[in-house]
Design a protein around this motif. Structure first.
Motif, PDB file in Angstrom:
ATOM      1  N   TRP A  57      21.817  46.657  80.012  1.00  0.00           N
ATOM      2  CA  TRP A  57      23.121  47.930  79.497  1.00  0.00           C
ATOM      3  C   TRP A  57      23.887  47.770  80.355  1.00  0.00           C
ATOM      4  O   TRP A  57      24.670  48.131  79.775  1.00  0.00           O
ATOM      5  CB  TRP A  57      22.324  49.657  79.319  1.00  0.00           C
ATOM      6  N   TYR A  71      26.245  44.607  79.501  1.00  0.00           N
ATOM      7  CA  TYR A  71      26.743  45.090  77.728  1.00  0.00           C
ATOM      8  C   TYR A  71      27.640  45.756  77.523  1.00  0.00           C
ATOM      9  O   TYR A  71      28.702  45.536  77.320  1.00  0.00           O
ATOM     10  CB  TYR A  71      25.757  45.469  76.948  1.00  0.00           C
ATOM     11  N   GLU A  72      28.039  46.499  78.454  1.00  0.00           N
ATOM     12  CA  GLU A  72      29.111  48.023  78.752  1.00  0.00           C
ATOM     13  C   GLU A  72      30.416  47.341  79.285  1.00  0.00           C
ATOM     14  O   GLU A  72      30.954  47.202  78.395  1.00  0.00           O
ATOM     15  CB  GLU A  72      27.695  49.309  79.220  1.00  0.00           C
ATOM     16  N   GLY A  75      30.667  45.841  74.860  1.00  0.00           N
ATOM     17  CA  GLY A  75      29.926  46.372  74.114  1.00  0.00           C
ATOM     18  C   GLY A  75      30.199  46.579  72.522  1.00  0.00           C
ATOM     19  O   GLY A  75      30.166  44.985  72.412  1.00  0.00           O
ATOM     20  N   ALA A  76      30.151  47.072  71.815  1.00  0.00           N
ATOM     21  CA  ALA A  76      30.050  47.249  70.384  1.00  0.00           C
ATOM     22  C   ALA A  76      31.741  46.689  70.109  1.00  0.00           C
ATOM     23  O   ALA A  76      32.096  46.123  69.108  1.00  0.00           O
ATOM     24  CB  ALA A  76      29.364  48.158  69.974  1.00  0.00           C
ATOM     25  N   ASP A  77      32.615  47.046  70.960  1.00  0.00           N
ATOM     26  CA  ASP A  77      34.094  47.217  70.956  1.00  0.00           C
ATOM     27  C   ASP A  77      34.284  45.234  70.806  1.00  0.00           C
ATOM     28  O   ASP A  77      35.721  45.751  71.162  1.00  0.00           O
ATOM     29  CB  ASP A  77      34.725  48.301  71.379  1.00  0.00           C
ATOM     30  N   PHE A  78      33.849  44.981  71.322  1.00  0.00           N
ATOM     31  CA  PHE A  78      34.031  43.264  71.927  1.00  0.00           C
ATOM     32  C   PHE A  78      34.577  42.698  70.687  1.00  0.00           C
ATOM     33  O   PHE A  78      33.748  42.593  69.543  1.00  0.00           O
ATOM     34  CB  PHE A  78      32.844  42.841  73.020  1.00  0.00           C
ATOM     35  N   GLU A  79      35.827  42.153  71.075  1.00  0.00           N
ATOM     36  CA  GLU A  79      36.358  41.093  70.000  1.00  0.00           C
ATOM     37  C   GLU A  79      36.759  39.530  70.892  1.00  0.00           C
ATOM     38  O   GLU A  79      36.776  40.258  71.923  1.00  0.00           O
ATOM     39  CB  GLU A  79      37.138  41.849  69.588  1.00  0.00           C
TER      40      GLU A  79
END
Length: 170
Positions: A14, A17-18, A22-26
Motif C-alpha cells: 500500500w 502504491y501511494e 496511487g489512483a491519480d497516476f498518469e
C-alpha cells in the motif's frame, strides 16, 4: 507469525502504491527524438567584396588507452645480512700469517612436533609463515626467554619464530 508477515507485506504494498502516485497516476507522454535537418554544404567562390561564411570545426583528439600491467606475483624476499669484504690492501711487504678465528659450526636442530607453525614474530599473535612437519631441520639463531626461538630452515633458508618446546635441544 504468518499473519504478521502477510500484514507487513500488505502495508508495504500500500505504501509503495501511494508513493508512486496511487489512483491519480498518469504515465508521462513519450516523445520521440527526431534527427535535426543537416545543412548541405555549398561550394562558393569568393569574389572581391563578397561575404565569407566561416564554418567552425571541433577537433577532438583521442589517445589510445594504455594496457594496465599488473606486477607479477612473486615469492616473498627475505633480507639477509650482506657479506662485506675489506678493500684489498696495497702489497708492499710480505705480511705474517695471522691466526684466523674458527667459525662456529651452526647449531642444527630438528622440529620434534608434527605440524608446527613458523611465525613472523615470537607469539601466537603473529601471522603464520609456513607449517613444518616433524623432522624438519633448522639452524637455531636466538631465544627470547619467553619460550620462543628464532630459527632458519635448512632447506629454504626461511627465518621465523616457533615455540622452543617443539624444537630438539642443541
Amino acid at each position: 507469525m504468518p499473519k504478521l508477515i502477510i500484514a507487513s507485506t500488505l502495508v508495504l504494498f500500500w505504501a509503495f502504491y501511494e508513493m508512486s502516485g496511487g489512483a491519480d497516476f498518469e504515465a508521462p507522454k513519450r516523445t520521440e527524438a527526431t534527427q535535426a535537418p543537416t545543412a548541405t554544404p555549398e561550394i562558393a567562390t569568393r569574389s572581391a567584396g563578397s561575404p565569407v561564411t566561416q564554418v567552425a570545426f571541433e577537433v577532438v583528439e583521442t589517445t589510445p588507452l594504455e594496457p594496465v600491467v599488473q606486477p607479477a606475483v612473486t615469492a616473498p624476499v627475505y633480507y639477509t645480512e650482506p657479506t662485506i669484504f675489506p678493500a684489498p690492501a696495497a702489497v708492499s711487504a710480505p705480511v705474517a700469517a695471522t691466526p684466523v678465528a674458527a667459525v662456529p659450526a651452526p647449531d642444527l636442530r630438528v622440529v620434534t612436533g608434527d605440524r608446527v607453525n613458523l611465525r613472523q614474530g615470537p607469539g601466537t599473535q603473529h601471522s603464520v609463515l609456513i607449517t613444518m612437519s616433524q623432522g624438519t631441520e633448522a639452524t637455531f639463531l636466538e631465544a627470547n626467554g619467553d619460550g620462543w626461538v628464532k630459527i632458519q630452515l635448512s632447506e629454504s633458508n626461511q627465518i621465523g619464530w616457533m615455540t622452543a618446546r617443539l624444537l630438539s635441544d642443541g
